[in-house]
Design a protein around this motif. Structure first.
Motif, PDB file in Angstrom:
ATOM      1  N   ASP A   1      -0.818  -0.457  14.081  1.00 30.22           N
ATOM      2  CA  ASP A   1      -1.140  -1.877  13.306  1.00 30.22           C
ATOM      3  C   ASP A   1      -0.707  -1.867  11.921  1.00 30.22           C
ATOM      4  O   ASP A   1      -0.559  -2.814  11.341  1.00 30.22           O
ATOM      5  CB  ASP A   1      -2.603  -2.447  13.314  1.00 30.22           C
ATOM      6  CG  ASP A   1      -3.458  -1.589  12.474  1.00 30.22           C
ATOM      7  OD1 ASP A   1      -2.885  -0.709  11.694  1.00 30.22           O
ATOM      8  OD2 ASP A   1      -4.793  -1.839  12.387  1.00 30.22           O
ATOM      9  N   ASP A   2      -0.179  -0.814  11.202  1.00 29.50           N
ATOM     10  CA  ASP A   2       0.555  -1.025   9.954  1.00 29.50           C
ATOM     11  C   ASP A   2       1.849  -1.474  10.106  1.00 29.50           C
ATOM     12  O   ASP A   2       2.566  -2.022   9.273  1.00 29.50           O
ATOM     13  CB  ASP A   2       0.771   0.567   9.449  1.00 29.50           C
ATOM     14  CG  ASP A   2       1.601   1.432  10.293  1.00 29.50           C
ATOM     15  OD1 ASP A   2       1.364   1.297  11.345  1.00 29.50           O
ATOM     16  OD2 ASP A   2       2.611   2.026   9.802  1.00 29.50           O
ATOM     17  N   GLN A   3       2.259  -1.805  11.462  1.00 32.50           N
ATOM     18  CA  GLN A   3       3.691  -2.485  11.732  1.00 32.50           C
ATOM     19  C   GLN A   3       3.454  -4.072  11.683  1.00 32.50           C
ATOM     20  O   GLN A   3       4.560  -4.766  12.033  1.00 32.50           O
ATOM     21  CB  GLN A   3       4.382  -1.808  12.834  1.00 32.50           C
ATOM     22  CG  GLN A   3       4.618  -0.354  12.813  1.00 32.50           C
ATOM     23  CD  GLN A   3       5.507  -0.192  11.492  1.00 32.50           C
ATOM     24  OE1 GLN A   3       6.601  -0.961  11.553  1.00 32.50           O
ATOM     25  NE2 GLN A   3       5.305   0.749  10.618  1.00 32.50           N
TER      26      GLN A   3
ATOM     27  N   SER B   1       0.760  -1.080   0.009  1.00 38.19           N
ATOM     28  CA  SER B   1      -0.109  -0.027   0.061  1.00 38.19           C
ATOM     29  C   SER B   1       0.875   1.239   0.028  1.00 38.19           C
ATOM     30  O   SER B   1       0.211   2.200  -0.558  1.00 38.19           O
ATOM     31  CB  SER B   1      -1.143   0.108   1.059  1.00 38.19           C
ATOM     32  OG  SER B   1      -0.288   0.154   2.246  1.00 38.19           O
ATOM     33  N   GLU B   2       1.947   1.183   0.752  1.00 31.90           N
ATOM     34  CA  GLU B   2       2.790   2.357   0.465  1.00 31.90           C
ATOM     35  C   GLU B   2       3.572   2.641  -0.843  1.00 31.90           C
ATOM     36  O   GLU B   2       3.719   3.714  -1.153  1.00 31.90           O
ATOM     37  CB  GLU B   2       3.975   1.982   1.708  1.00 31.90           C
ATOM     38  CG  GLU B   2       3.622   2.172   2.929  1.00 31.90           C
ATOM     39  CD  GLU B   2       4.751   2.048   4.120  1.00 31.90           C
ATOM     40  OE1 GLU B   2       4.720   2.370   5.161  1.00 31.90           O
ATOM     41  OE2 GLU B   2       5.717   1.495   3.766  1.00 31.90           O
ATOM     42  N   ILE B   3       3.659   1.480  -1.584  1.00 29.65           N
ATOM     43  CA  ILE B   3       4.028   1.765  -2.832  1.00 29.65           C
ATOM     44  C   ILE B   3       3.083   2.438  -3.730  1.00 29.65           C
ATOM     45  O   ILE B   3       3.591   3.340  -4.404  1.00 29.65           O
ATOM     46  CB  ILE B   3       4.131   0.433  -3.647  1.00 29.65           C
ATOM     47  CG1 ILE B   3       5.570  -0.325  -3.097  1.00 29.65           C
ATOM     48  CG2 ILE B   3       4.694   0.605  -5.254  1.00 29.65           C
ATOM     49  CD1 ILE B   3       5.637  -1.777  -3.560  1.00 29.65           C
TER      50      ILE B   3
ATOM     51  N   ALA C   1      -8.259   6.652   5.490  1.00 30.25           N
ATOM     52  CA  ALA C   1      -8.000   5.395   6.401  1.00 30.25           C
ATOM     53  C   ALA C   1      -6.698   5.493   7.395  1.00 30.25           C
ATOM     54  O   ALA C   1      -7.098   5.122   8.576  1.00 30.25           O
ATOM     55  CB  ALA C   1      -7.389   4.147   5.506  1.00 30.25           C
ATOM     56  N   LYS C   2      -5.743   6.424   6.855  1.00 27.47           N
ATOM     57  CA  LYS C   2      -4.625   6.500   8.165  1.00 27.47           C
ATOM     58  C   LYS C   2      -4.196   7.931   8.070  1.00 27.47           C
ATOM     59  O   LYS C   2      -3.805   8.780   6.967  1.00 27.47           O
ATOM     60  CB  LYS C   2      -3.631   5.655   7.689  1.00 27.47           C
ATOM     61  CG  LYS C   2      -2.264   5.696   8.693  1.00 27.47           C
ATOM     62  CD  LYS C   2      -1.209   4.690   8.255  1.00 27.47           C
ATOM     63  CE  LYS C   2      -0.095   4.744   9.037  1.00 27.47           C
ATOM     64  NZ  LYS C   2       1.129   5.608   8.455  1.00 27.47           N
ATOM     65  N   MET C   3      -4.145   8.578   9.208  1.00 27.77           N
ATOM     66  CA  MET C   3      -3.322   9.776   9.478  1.00 27.77           C
ATOM     67  C   MET C   3      -2.053   9.900   8.991  1.00 27.77           C
ATOM     68  O   MET C   3      -1.443   8.686   9.621  1.00 27.77           O
ATOM     69  CB  MET C   3      -3.703  10.520  10.813  1.00 27.77           C
ATOM     70  CG  MET C   3      -3.185  11.821  10.912  1.00 27.77           C
ATOM     71  SD  MET C   3      -3.396  12.483  12.612  1.00 27.77           S
ATOM     72  CE  MET C   3      -5.156  13.065  12.455  1.00 27.77           C
TER      73      MET C   3
HETATM   74 MG    MG Z   1       4.849   4.989   7.858  1.00 22.07          MG
END
Ligand code: MG
Ligand code: ATP
Length: 374
Positions: free
Chosen positions: A166-168, A119-121, A213-215
């Protein structure tokens, strides 16, 4: 598995921007509580500048500036350098060396399966349009392999506890696999880490003020810990709510409504007693909103008070530390020196287990001497 002889925490942040309330509820508030619990032998907080450079190679100034911003955020939140060691990743040469050896224990297929990296890509626009390998061909190799480098960070400190958002989770999974594979192959050296997630699910991944979804620093949808009261007022008043809740009498939705999400993360019953006594708790307030008759502005004003109560002591400490920048640098220097000793020691153990400790190993010479019949 190598038993952790000690209770050690490792966690950290990328110096890609100032820290926001997502970091705070996802990880930092917990770190401060753990620090003050006295249950840990050592707590290390890593400012992950080398990791930040994996997707910011062209912007070294940004990373450099944010080292101090992040350190100020830590100290303002109440991390205490007497109890917690704050250190800088690029100053710890054992970390990339460990990562280099761990790379031999991970397949490219495994890296490509990592959902956070995927998702980071997408988020960073690396997608090069190719239809192979999940479009990983346009991303820097360093970024692609950062879960391995993160495993090096965690294991170098022999951390058994990692408090993060939780992204970790996928990173911790990857780290555990490396630990198991390493220990199986070379002997019991590395410690198996546990992830520590917030009990409040909303806090594990706080959404952005835009309802996304994410700050995230990279998405620009943040409330920063360093925001002034005026900044906060603007951000709260322009916050995403329910687009169909047009008139006060309309029934409103609380799901996906950023104001209610933040209230879930921050508001407690005392806040209601103090600022909004017509409701006992958040459930009552939600019910009224859903039924109709409660306006967004009233909800936002309450949220603003709740957030100011949390941010005021942070602002006060920041006012002190931002007048003492040389002291902040000293804290970073001392912390990094301590971290260097610890991580160098782990590297020595790893190299010895891998039998690449040639000059520390007298047996190597005596074995050859014996063989030669001397
Ligand atoms: Mg990050
Ligand atoms: P970047 O966009 O540069 O990746 P980020 O905002 O995602 O920045 P990181 O430095 O990658 O921040 O994350 C640091 C820590 O904060 C991690 O433990 C991560 O899980 C946690 N964290 C980040 N964003 C949130 C969030 N919105 N809610 C809860 N925890 C978060």
């Amino acid at each position: 598995m190598a038993e952790s002889r000690k209770n050690i925490i490792l966690t950290g942040d990328r110096p890609t921007g100032r820290l926001h309330i997502g970091h705070y509820v996802g990880s930092i508030k917990r770190r401060v509580a753990l620090q003050n619990s006295g249950e840990f032998d050592d707590i290390f907080i890593l400012i992950a500048d080398a990791q930040a450079l994996t997707d910011n190679a062209g912007n070294p100034q940004k990373i450099r500036d944010n080292i101090v911003n992040v350190a100020l955020d830590y100290l303002s939140c109440g991390l205490d350098p007497k109890k917690t060691t704050i250190c800088i990743q690029s100053e710890l040469p054992a970390l990339p060396e460990l990562a280099f050896y761990y790379m031999n224990l991970v397949t490219t297929a495994r890296l490509e399966r990592n959902p956070t990296v995927k998702s980071e890509i997408k988020m960073r626009g690396y997608d090069d349009g190719s239809d192979t390998n999940n479009n990983t061909q346009g991303i820097p190799v360093g970024f692609y392999t950062y879960p391995i480098s993160q495993a090096a960070d965690i294991t170098a400190f022999k951390a058994n506890c990692v408090p993060v958002g939780d992204d970790q989770l996928p990173m911790l999974e990857q780290c555990k696999e490396i630990v198991h594979k390493f220990n199986q192959t070379y002997g019991d050296v590395l410690v198996d880490p546990k992830i520590l997630l917030n009990e409040n699910e909303t806090c594990r991944r706080l959404p952005g003020t835009d309802g996304k979804a994410k700050m995230s620093k990279s998405l620009g949808n943040c409330i920063y810990l360093s925001d002034t009261k005026e900044d906060l007022h603007k951000r709260v008043m322009s916050m995403y709510t329910d687009p169909d809740h047009i008139n006060i009498q309309d029934p409103g939705k609380v799901e996906g409504n950023a104001v209610f999400t933040y209230l879930t993360a921050f508001a407690n019953d005392e806040h209601f007693a103090k600022y909004l006594p017509e409701y006992k708790n958040l459930d009552e307030m939600k019910e009224h909103y859903q039924r109709g008759g409660l306006g967004d502005v009233k909800c936002k004003k309450f949220l603003e008070k709740v957030l100011n109560e949390e941010l005021d002591p942070i602002r006060e400490r920041r006012a002190y530390w931002s007048q003492h920048i040389p002291e902040v640098y000293e804290i970073l220097r001392n912390g990094t020196e301590k971290a260097r000793l610890v991580t160098d020691e782990t590297l020595r153990e790893v190299k010895s287990a891998m039998m690449i400790n040639y000059f520390d190993d007298d047996a190597l010479i005596s074995d050859w001497t014996e063989q030669a019949g001397n």
